[in-house]
Design a protein around this motif. Sequence first.
Motif, PDB file in Angstrom:
ATOM      1  N   ARG A   1      22.719  49.142  51.461  1.00  0.00           N
ATOM      2  CA  ARG A   1      24.154  49.200  51.171  1.00  0.00           C
ATOM      3  C   ARG A   1      24.668  47.796  50.853  1.00  0.00           C
ATOM      4  O   ARG A   1      24.403  46.837  51.567  1.00  0.00           O
ATOM      5  CB  ARG A   1      24.916  49.781  52.360  1.00  0.00           C
ATOM      6  CG  ARG A   1      26.383  50.084  52.036  1.00  0.00           C
ATOM      7  CD  ARG A   1      27.014  50.899  53.148  1.00  0.00           C
ATOM      8  NE  ARG A   1      28.344  51.337  52.775  1.00  0.00           N
ATOM      9  CZ  ARG A   1      29.461  50.668  53.070  1.00  0.00           C
ATOM     10  NH1 ARG A   1      29.382  49.533  53.741  1.00  0.00           N
ATOM     11  NH2 ARG A   1      30.645  51.130  52.709  1.00  0.00           N
TER      12      ARG A   1
ATOM     13  N   TYR B   1      32.039  61.369  42.317  1.00  0.00           N
ATOM     14  CA  TYR B   1      32.635  60.031  42.233  1.00  0.00           C
ATOM     15  C   TYR B   1      32.446  59.542  40.799  1.00  0.00           C
ATOM     16  O   TYR B   1      31.314  59.398  40.335  1.00  0.00           O
ATOM     17  CB  TYR B   1      31.972  59.078  43.225  1.00  0.00           C
ATOM     18  CG  TYR B   1      32.501  57.663  43.153  1.00  0.00           C
ATOM     19  CD1 TYR B   1      33.575  57.269  43.933  1.00  0.00           C
ATOM     20  CD2 TYR B   1      31.943  56.733  42.283  1.00  0.00           C
ATOM     21  CE1 TYR B   1      34.080  55.976  43.856  1.00  0.00           C
ATOM     22  CE2 TYR B   1      32.437  55.441  42.188  1.00  0.00           C
ATOM     23  CZ  TYR B   1      33.509  55.067  42.982  1.00  0.00           C
ATOM     24  OH  TYR B   1      34.014  53.795  42.907  1.00  0.00           O
TER      25      TYR B   1
ATOM     26  N   ASP C   1      33.946  52.158  37.221  1.00  0.00           N
ATOM     27  CA  ASP C   1      33.567  51.652  38.537  1.00  0.00           C
ATOM     28  C   ASP C   1      33.541  50.122  38.557  1.00  0.00           C
ATOM     29  O   ASP C   1      33.611  49.511  39.619  1.00  0.00           O
ATOM     30  CB  ASP C   1      32.197  52.205  38.920  1.00  0.00           C
ATOM     31  CG  ASP C   1      31.794  51.850  40.341  1.00  0.00           C
ATOM     32  OD1 ASP C   1      32.437  52.345  41.273  1.00  0.00           O
ATOM     33  OD2 ASP C   1      30.855  51.046  40.504  1.00  0.00           O
TER      34      ASP C   1
ATOM     35  N   GLU D   1      34.400  47.728  41.793  1.00  0.00           N
ATOM     36  CA  GLU D   1      33.147  47.459  42.508  1.00  0.00           C
ATOM     37  C   GLU D   1      32.216  46.474  41.800  1.00  0.00           C
ATOM     38  O   GLU D   1      31.079  46.309  42.200  1.00  0.00           O
ATOM     39  CB  GLU D   1      32.397  48.789  42.722  1.00  0.00           C
ATOM     40  CG  GLU D   1      33.177  49.823  43.516  1.00  0.00           C
ATOM     41  CD  GLU D   1      33.358  49.417  44.969  1.00  0.00           C
ATOM     42  OE1 GLU D   1      32.668  48.488  45.414  1.00  0.00           O
ATOM     43  OE2 GLU D   1      34.193  50.031  45.650  1.00  0.00           O
TER      44      GLU D   1
ATOM     45  N   ASN E   1      27.062  49.014  41.803  1.00  0.00           N
ATOM     46  CA  ASN E   1      27.266  48.531  43.170  1.00  0.00           C
ATOM     47  C   ASN E   1      27.211  49.706  44.143  1.00  0.00           C
ATOM     48  O   ASN E   1      27.805  50.755  43.897  1.00  0.00           O
ATOM     49  CB  ASN E   1      28.623  47.826  43.278  1.00  0.00           C
ATOM     50  CG  ASN E   1      28.746  46.988  44.531  1.00  0.00           C
ATOM     51  OD1 ASN E   1      28.368  47.418  45.619  1.00  0.00           O
ATOM     52  ND2 ASN E   1      29.272  45.788  44.384  1.00  0.00           N
ATOM     53  N   SER E   2      26.485  49.521  45.263  1.00  0.00           N
ATOM     54  CA  SER E   2      26.282  50.633  46.207  1.00  0.00           C
ATOM     55  C   SER E   2      27.291  50.654  47.339  1.00  0.00           C
ATOM     56  O   SER E   2      27.196  51.487  48.237  1.00  0.00           O
ATOM     57  CB  SER E   2      24.870  50.541  46.805  1.00  0.00           C
ATOM     58  OG  SER E   2      24.712  49.344  47.554  1.00  0.00           O
TER      59      SER E   2
ATOM     60  N   LYS F   1      30.195  51.729  47.557  1.00  0.00           N
ATOM     61  CA  LYS F   1      31.052  52.912  47.622  1.00  0.00           C
ATOM     62  C   LYS F   1      30.437  54.068  48.400  1.00  0.00           C
ATOM     63  O   LYS F   1      31.116  55.007  48.800  1.00  0.00           O
ATOM     64  CB  LYS F   1      31.363  53.390  46.200  1.00  0.00           C
ATOM     65  CG  LYS F   1      30.124  53.893  45.463  1.00  0.00           C
ATOM     66  CD  LYS F   1      30.408  54.215  44.031  1.00  0.00           C
ATOM     67  CE  LYS F   1      30.628  52.972  43.226  1.00  0.00           C
ATOM     68  NZ  LYS F   1      29.500  52.034  43.200  1.00  0.00           N
TER      69      LYS F   1
ATOM     70  N   ASP G   1      28.369  56.020  51.509  1.00  0.00           N
ATOM     71  CA  ASP G   1      28.206  55.962  52.963  1.00  0.00           C
ATOM     72  C   ASP G   1      26.731  55.896  53.324  1.00  0.00           C
ATOM     73  O   ASP G   1      25.872  56.440  52.626  1.00  0.00           O
ATOM     74  CB  ASP G   1      28.848  57.186  53.622  1.00  0.00           C
ATOM     75  CG  ASP G   1      30.364  57.178  53.485  1.00  0.00           C
ATOM     76  OD1 ASP G   1      30.935  56.076  53.360  1.00  0.00           O
ATOM     77  OD2 ASP G   1      30.964  58.266  53.485  1.00  0.00           O
TER      78      ASP G   1
END
Length: 322
Positions: A161, A201, A212, A216, A234-235, A237, A239
Motif C-alpha cells: 500500500r 472506482y 485518478d 493520487e 497509485n495504490s 486508494k 484498503d
Amino acid sequence: MVAFLKQGVIIFAVIATFVNTDIDVDCGKDYVTVKWRVHPDLVSNAARLFLGNCLPSQFIVLPTGGEAIFIYSLSDCKFKRLLTGNRVIYTNQLTYRPYGKPEPAVFTYPIKCVYNGSEELDPRFLQSAYGSVKGNGELVFHMGLLNENLTAMARTNVILRGSFIPIWAAVEQGDHQPLLLLMDECVAALTAELQPETQVYPIITNHGCLVDGKAERSKFLSRYHSSAIVLYLNSFKFDMGQEVYIHCNLVAWDPEELNESRKACHYVEENEQWELLDDVLQSSLCNCCDSKCSSRLKRGVPSEPQGLVQNSVIGPLIIVEN
C-alpha cells in the motif's frame, strides 16, 4: 500607453540581439550535448540560461563572450518524447530568462533529437502471452502487471500500500499499419466481472482522461512504442487485504487521428493542467477532461472496425501494509 509598448518592444529587441544563435546540438544514444555561444553582455547572467529546466553543466568565459554547455540525459530537463511511426523524437527548448517566472523568456530556440525505432525499444515481455485476449478481428491485446523495475512481468500480485502499480497493455501490430494503443476507460472493482450493481472506482474516464491522477498522482509513463502503454497507478486508494481487479477498455487507433474521444491525457500537477501523453503540443484535446469529452465521429459512420476495441481485466491484486 502606446509609447510604453514601443519602449518595451525596443528593449526586447535589444536583449534579443545579445543572444547569439550559434548553437551546436549533438544527439547521443540516450543523452544530448548542446553548446551555446553567447554575447559578452550575457556572461554575468549565465545562470539565466536554460535547457528545459536545467542550468548549464559548464560555462566557459571566452574572449568573444561565453559558451554554455549542456550535457544531460534525454530523461532529464523535461524533454518531451514523441512517437511517430518508427521514429522516436525528443524535443526541448533553450531559453534565456533575464527575469524569473511568470515573466516569459526573451529568447527561445528549439532542440530536437530524432532516432529510428528498433526492436531494442521493445522489452522482452512484449512477446509474453500474459493476459492476452484476441479481439473480434485479428488483433491480439495484452494486459498485465509489471515488476517495480518495469523490466518484466511481475512475479507476484501482492502490492504494498502506497506504492505504484505499473499496469502494462499492448496490442500486437502484425501486418497492420502503425497502431496507437489507448486506455479509453479503466475502473477498479472487487470482482472479476462487472455487473450493473458492481461498485467501481473510476481511474480513466471521459475517453482517456486519467482522472485518478488529480488526487493520487497516478500517470501514464512515456511510451517505448506506440502500440503499448503503461499506467502508473497509485495504490493508496485501496484498503489493505482487498482483492482488487482492474478493468480496462483498450482501443487500437490511428496515431495520426487523435481527437477528444481518442486520446491519453494525464494531469501534470506542477503545471496544474492536463497534458496529452503523445504530443504535448496538442494538449488542448485534454481541455474537456474536467467536463465532458464528446465524440467527433460523424453520423452514419461506424464507430470502429471490428477488432479495434477490447475489454481486459487483471487481478486479483492484493494490497498489504508495507
